[in-house]
Design a protein around this motif. Structure first.
Motif, PDB file in Angstrom:
ATOM      1  N   SER A  75      56.672 -63.629 -21.073  1.00  0.00           N
ATOM      2  CA  SER A  75      56.983 -65.050 -20.336  1.00  0.00           C
ATOM      3  C   SER A  75      57.928 -64.908 -19.344  1.00  0.00           C
ATOM      4  O   SER A  75      58.416 -64.036 -19.225  1.00  0.00           O
ATOM      5  N   SER A  76      58.231 -66.134 -18.704  1.00  0.00           N
ATOM      6  CA  SER A  76      59.176 -66.149 -17.586  1.00  0.00           C
ATOM      7  C   SER A  76      60.659 -65.864 -18.147  1.00  0.00           C
ATOM      8  O   SER A  76      61.570 -65.285 -17.411  1.00  0.00           O
ATOM      9  N   GLN A  77      60.928 -66.143 -19.452  1.00  0.00           N
ATOM     10  CA  GLN A  77      62.091 -65.953 -20.127  1.00  0.00           C
ATOM     11  C   GLN A  77      62.410 -64.491 -20.609  1.00  0.00           C
ATOM     12  O   GLN A  77      63.346 -63.805 -20.446  1.00  0.00           O
ATOM     13  N   HIS A  78      61.133 -64.041 -21.070  1.00  0.00           N
ATOM     14  CA  HIS A  78      61.266 -62.606 -21.659  1.00  0.00           C
ATOM     15  C   HIS A  78      60.012 -61.876 -21.022  1.00  0.00           C
ATOM     16  O   HIS A  78      58.840 -61.919 -21.333  1.00  0.00           O
ATOM     17  N   TRP A  79      60.230 -61.098 -20.030  1.00  0.00           N
ATOM     18  CA  TRP A  79      59.151 -60.696 -18.936  1.00  0.00           C
ATOM     19  C   TRP A  79      58.058 -59.543 -19.802  1.00  0.00           C
ATOM     20  O   TRP A  79      57.114 -59.742 -19.527  1.00  0.00           O
ATOM     21  N   LEU A  80      58.842 -58.885 -20.803  1.00  0.00           N
ATOM     22  CA  LEU A  80      58.018 -57.959 -21.324  1.00  0.00           C
ATOM     23  C   LEU A  80      57.851 -58.084 -22.750  1.00  0.00           C
ATOM     24  O   LEU A  80      57.393 -57.646 -23.938  1.00  0.00           O
ATOM     25  N   GLY A  81      58.258 -59.619 -23.213  1.00  0.00           N
ATOM     26  CA  GLY A  81      58.116 -60.012 -24.633  1.00  0.00           C
ATOM     27  C   GLY A  81      59.508 -59.593 -25.520  1.00  0.00           C
ATOM     28  O   GLY A  81      60.336 -59.076 -24.878  1.00  0.00           O
ATOM     29  N   THR A  82      59.234 -59.878 -26.858  1.00  0.00           N
ATOM     30  CA  THR A  82      60.392 -59.439 -27.604  1.00  0.00           C
ATOM     31  C   THR A  82      59.899 -58.643 -28.813  1.00  0.00           C
ATOM     32  O   THR A  82      58.804 -58.532 -28.863  1.00  0.00           O
ATOM     33  N   ASP A  84      60.434 -57.276 -32.839  1.00  0.00           N
ATOM     34  CA  ASP A  84      60.453 -57.882 -34.414  1.00  0.00           C
ATOM     35  C   ASP A  84      61.685 -58.429 -34.883  1.00  0.00           C
ATOM     36  O   ASP A  84      61.832 -59.000 -35.545  1.00  0.00           O
ATOM     37  N   LEU A  85      62.658 -58.101 -33.907  1.00  0.00           N
ATOM     38  CA  LEU A  85      63.984 -58.790 -34.417  1.00  0.00           C
ATOM     39  C   LEU A  85      64.545 -59.713 -33.419  1.00  0.00           C
ATOM     40  O   LEU A  85      65.652 -60.150 -33.193  1.00  0.00           O
ATOM     41  N   GLY A  86      63.640 -59.869 -32.038  1.00  0.00           N
ATOM     42  CA  GLY A  86      63.872 -60.959 -31.233  1.00  0.00           C
ATOM     43  C   GLY A  86      64.523 -60.300 -30.093  1.00  0.00           C
ATOM     44  O   GLY A  86      65.032 -61.191 -29.223  1.00  0.00           O
ATOM     45  N   ARG A  87      64.772 -59.236 -29.921  1.00  0.00           N
ATOM     46  CA  ARG A  87      65.484 -58.588 -28.883  1.00  0.00           C
ATOM     47  C   ARG A  87      64.628 -58.440 -27.663  1.00  0.00           C
ATOM     48  O   ARG A  87      63.367 -58.022 -27.833  1.00  0.00           O
ATOM     49  N   ASP A  88      65.039 -58.656 -26.505  1.00  0.00           N
ATOM     50  CA  ASP A  88      64.231 -58.537 -25.215  1.00  0.00           C
ATOM     51  C   ASP A  88      63.746 -57.198 -24.810  1.00  0.00           C
ATOM     52  O   ASP A  88      64.742 -56.142 -24.959  1.00  0.00           O
ATOM     53  N   ASN A  89      62.574 -56.821 -24.668  1.00  0.00           N
ATOM     54  CA  ASN A  89      62.110 -55.552 -24.665  1.00  0.00           C
ATOM     55  C   ASN A  89      62.176 -55.054 -23.503  1.00  0.00           C
ATOM     56  O   ASN A  89      62.644 -53.793 -23.060  1.00  0.00           O
ATOM     57  N   LEU A  90      62.327 -55.956 -22.273  1.00  0.00           N
ATOM     58  CA  LEU A  90      62.813 -55.263 -20.817  1.00  0.00           C
ATOM     59  C   LEU A  90      64.217 -54.718 -20.894  1.00  0.00           C
ATOM     60  O   LEU A  90      64.407 -53.455 -20.438  1.00  0.00           O
ATOM     61  N   THR A  91      65.318 -55.539 -21.281  1.00  0.00           N
ATOM     62  CA  THR A  91      66.538 -54.949 -21.486  1.00  0.00           C
ATOM     63  C   THR A  91      66.632 -53.620 -22.397  1.00  0.00           C
ATOM     64  O   THR A  91      67.268 -52.601 -21.819  1.00  0.00           O
TER      65      THR A  91
END
Length: 299
Positions: A75-82, A84-91
């Motif tokens: 999404s616009s908030q998490h470009w590559l999603g999150t 299973d623990l809610g951490r940002d995949n892109l980061t």
């Protein structure tokens, strides 16, 4: 008169052309004409910058779980999603690039130094020294590289440093045999025989003649070795023998998210693509270097 005045200019220009030409400069000029190799260089530079600038580019904390955001799609908030623990995949992919490239570069540097040193000694001195070093290489080659790396890390304990050390060990014989074969062919050349006849010491022969003339295959193998090291580091991470939580590493990310592949494929696909693209970049660059530096590959 005009013809005489232009001769010094032409002579000076010829001298400038000679000064501007060298084997390595010519190799770089040839490499720039190879579009695939330049594509590989661009990929490598991009991932290096991503890893170096991760603290600046990252918009989320890659370590802290946010359970309210677990398994969110891109999404616009998490470009590559999150995950299973809610951490940002892109980061986490950005920080994972630092780990993978660190392991790739430093493990290859370590194995290159040790393997090349042993290869030079074995090839130059021969006899029983060559026999002992060659048998050492044969023992390491007797084991599949990934299984040997797993055994070493299992014995030393799972960590990034031990994974780096294990990958370096399994790649030592590759560089060693390559350099040994190159030295065996070079020491029969006339300039080496002449150096010995003049009383030049072995150390000077090794560092002035043999090692510099063996650099081309070492550089090519080193570039290709980084790609292999990244894959081996990802494999160790996938098995839980590499970087430990909460640190981010591409293989570990795939391992932690494989059970969510059906419902949240982005948790597996994006780390896998990162591995694939990075390895592709080093392979393209390595192929280009081989075409430029290997005389047998030149037209």
């Amino acid at each position: 008169m005009q013809q005489l005045s232009t001769q010094p200019v032409a002579s000076q220009q010829a001298k400038l052309d000679l000064k501007a030409s060298s084997p390595w400069l010519d190799a770089w000029r040839s490499l720039r004409k190879n579009k695939l190799a330049m594509t590989g260089i661009c990929i490598i530079i991009i991932f290096i910058l991503i890893g170096l600038l991760a603290p600046v580019l990252a918009t989320h904390d890659y370590r802290v779980p946010v359970l309210a955001d677990r398994l969110l799609p891109p999404s616009s908030q998490h470009w590559l999603g999150t995950d299973d623990l809610g951490r940002d995949n892109l980061t986490r992919i950005m920080y994972g690039a630092r780990v993978s490239l660190t392991v790739g570069f430093f493990s290859v540097i370590l194995s290159l130094i040790v393997g090349s040193t042993l290869g030079v000694i074995a090839g130059y001195y021969g006899k029983w020294i060559d026999g002992i070093i060659s048998r050492f290489f044969d023992i390491l080659f007797a084991f599949p590289s990934i299984l040997l790396a797993i055994a070493i890390v299992a014995a030393l304990g799972p960590s990034l440093q031990n994974a780096l050390f294990a990958i370096a060990i399994v790649n030592i014989p590759t560089f060693g045999r390559l350099v040994r074969s190159k030295v065996l062919s070079l020491k029969q050349e006339e300039f080496i025989v002449a150096a010995k006849a003049q009383g030049m010491k072995d150390r000077r022969i090794l560092f002035i003649h043999l090692i510099p003339n063996s650099l081309a295959p070492i550089i090519v193998q080193g570039t290709m070795g980084i790609a292999s090291a990244i894959i081996e580091a990802a494999a160790l991470g996938f098995l839980g023998l590499g970087v430990q939580p909460p640190e981010a590493e591409w293989g570990k990310m795939i391992s932690d998210s494989r059970q969510y592949f059906v419902n949240a494929p982005w948790t597996v696909v994006f780390p896998g693509l990162s591995i694939m693209i990075t390895v592709l970049g080093f392979n393209l660059f390595g192929d280009g270097l081989r075409d430029v530096l290997d005389p047998k590959m030149k037209n």
